[in-house]
Design a protein around this motif. Structure first.
Motif, short mmCIF file in Angstrom:
data_model
loop_
_atom_site.label_atom_id
_atom_site.label_comp_id
_atom_site.label_asym_id
_atom_site.label_seq_id
_atom_site.Cartn_x
_atom_site.Cartn_y
_atom_site.Cartn_z
N GLY A 77 1.30 4.23 -2.97
CA GLY A 77 1.18 5.67 -2.71
C GLY A 77 2.38 6.43 -3.24
O GLY A 77 2.23 7.50 -3.84
N HIS A 78 3.59 5.88 -3.04
CA HIS A 78 4.81 6.54 -3.53
C HIS A 78 4.86 6.57 -5.05
O HIS A 78 5.51 7.44 -5.64
CB HIS A 78 6.06 5.86 -2.98
CG HIS A 78 6.24 6.06 -1.51
ND1 HIS A 78 6.42 7.29 -0.92
CD2 HIS A 78 6.27 5.16 -0.49
CE1 HIS A 78 6.55 7.15 0.39
NE2 HIS A 78 6.46 5.86 0.67
N LEU A 79 4.18 5.64 -5.70
CA LEU A 79 4.14 5.60 -7.16
C LEU A 79 3.01 6.45 -7.74
O LEU A 79 2.80 6.46 -8.94
CB LEU A 79 4.00 4.15 -7.64
CG LEU A 79 5.21 3.26 -7.40
CD1 LEU A 79 4.88 1.80 -7.71
CD2 LEU A 79 6.39 3.73 -8.25
N GLY A 80 2.28 7.13 -6.85
CA GLY A 80 1.23 8.03 -7.31
C GLY A 80 -0.17 7.43 -7.34
O GLY A 80 -1.10 8.07 -7.81
N ARG B 98 0.83 -1.21 0.00
CA ARG B 98 0.00 0.00 0.00
C ARG B 98 0.87 1.26 0.00
O ARG B 98 0.63 2.20 -0.75
CB ARG B 98 -0.93 0.02 1.21
CG ARG B 98 -1.92 1.19 1.15
CD ARG B 98 -2.55 1.50 2.47
NE ARG B 98 -1.49 2.07 3.31
CZ ARG B 98 -1.50 2.08 4.63
NH1 ARG B 98 -2.49 1.53 5.28
NH2 ARG B 98 -0.53 2.60 5.31
N ASN B 99 1.92 1.28 0.83
CA ASN B 99 2.81 2.44 0.89
C ASN B 99 3.53 2.65 -0.44
O ASN B 99 3.67 3.78 -0.90
CB ASN B 99 3.81 2.29 2.03
CG ASN B 99 3.14 2.40 3.39
OD1 ASN B 99 2.04 2.94 3.52
ND2 ASN B 99 3.79 1.87 4.41
N ALA B 100 4.00 1.56 -1.04
CA ALA B 100 4.70 1.66 -2.33
C ALA B 100 3.77 2.20 -3.41
O ALA B 100 4.18 3.01 -4.25
CB ALA B 100 5.26 0.29 -2.73
N GLU C 106 -2.94 7.13 -5.45
CA GLU C 106 -3.58 7.63 -4.23
C GLU C 106 -4.94 6.98 -4.04
O GLU C 106 -5.53 6.45 -4.98
CB GLU C 106 -3.72 9.15 -4.32
CG GLU C 106 -2.40 9.90 -4.45
CD GLU C 106 -1.44 9.65 -3.28
OE1 GLU C 106 -1.90 9.52 -2.14
OE2 GLU C 106 -0.23 9.59 -3.54
#
Length: 87
Positions: free
Chosen positions: A26-29, A22-24, A31
């Motif tokens: 988010g970091h890849l855009g 989930r965090n990765a 949202e």
């Protein structure tokens, strides 16, 4: 005959790998992803020709080896049949 097995963590069990995914995302855009739960998928080819016997055999495999019955659920599908949830 082919069996398809899906193994997932029971609800309430922490899923650190799902959280990392989930965090990765988010970091890849990507949202708006609130939660990710990950699991395992296993295909087993069996010599058995009776779907009911095949399903019972694979369920036994899950309970004895493939799934950790304390923290995981599993479902078994035999070649085109609807998934049998067992947890």
């Amino acid at each position: 005959m082919k069996a398809k097995v899906h193994i997932t963590l029971k609800s309430g069990v922490l899923d650190p790998q799902g959280k990392a995914i989930r965090n990765a995302l988010g970091h890849l855009g990507f949202e708006g992803v609130d939660e990710v739960r990950q699991g395992k998928y296993i295909e087993i080819k069996l010599a058995e020709t009776d779907p009911a016997k095949a399903k019972a055999r694979v369920s036994s495999m899950c309970e004895k080896l493939l799934a950790n019955m304390i923290i995981e659920n599993y479902s078994v599908e035999i070649e085109g049949e609807r998934a049998l949830a067992a947890s």
